[in-house]
Design a protein around this motif. Sequence first.
Motif, PDB file in Angstrom:
ATOM      1  N   ARG A  15       1.274   0.629   0.571  1.00  7.76           N
ATOM      2  CA  ARG A  15       2.452   1.026  -0.209  1.00  7.76           C
ATOM      3  C   ARG A  15       2.985   2.408   0.185  1.00  7.76           C
ATOM      4  NH1 ARG A  15       2.477  -0.339  -6.303  1.00  7.76           N
ATOM      5  NH2 ARG A  15       3.263  -2.264  -5.435  1.00  7.76           N
ATOM      6  N   PRO A  16       2.170   3.451   0.306  1.00  2.36           N
ATOM      7  CA  PRO A  16       2.756   4.742   0.695  1.00  2.36           C
ATOM      8  C   PRO A  16       3.068   4.852   2.190  1.00  2.36           C
ATOM      9  CG  PRO A  16       0.434   5.016   0.209  1.00  2.36           C
ATOM     10  CD  PRO A  16       0.788   3.605  -0.136  1.00  2.36           C
ATOM     11  N   LEU A  17       2.508   3.971   3.014  1.00  8.41           N
ATOM     12  CA  LEU A  17       2.709   4.085   4.458  1.00  8.41           C
ATOM     13  C   LEU A  17       3.728   3.105   5.021  1.00  8.41           C
ATOM     14  CD1 LEU A  17      -0.958   4.617   5.664  1.00  8.41           C
ATOM     15  CD2 LEU A  17       0.825   6.312   5.348  1.00  8.41           C
ATOM     16  N   TRP A  18       4.368   2.279   4.184  1.00  9.86           N
ATOM     17  CA  TRP A  18       5.281   1.275   4.710  1.00  9.86           C
ATOM     18  C   TRP A  18       6.454   1.864   5.487  1.00  9.86           C
ATOM     19  CZ3 TRP A  18      10.402   0.692   3.857  1.00  9.86           C
ATOM     20  CH2 TRP A  18      10.953   1.313   2.739  1.00  9.86           C
ATOM     21  N   PRO A  19       6.994   3.051   5.126  1.00 14.09           N
ATOM     22  CA  PRO A  19       8.089   3.583   5.955  1.00 14.09           C
ATOM     23  C   PRO A  19       7.644   3.911   7.379  1.00 14.09           C
ATOM     24  CG  PRO A  19       8.026   4.704   3.844  1.00 14.09           C
ATOM     25  CD  PRO A  19       6.801   3.874   3.934  1.00 14.09           C
TER      26      PRO A  19
END
Length: 62
Positions: A15-19
């Motif tokens: 979730r926090p690394l998707w970008p």
Amino acid sequence: MAFFGLRKWPTPVFRPLWPFFAASGITYFLVSKAQDMGVRSEGFRHDARNPYAAQIAKEEHH
């Protein structure tokens, strides 16, 4: 109490690394297309150092 630094709940990874994953895919795609356009450009199409020269010449005849 934390056992070896592990918590009772899972730590989110995706979730926090998707970008960053999305940007990596887009960058890989764009660099690949730029390389392909550079290899097939008129200046390097018939260059002997071009590893794709034989493949490009073969495609030109068809």
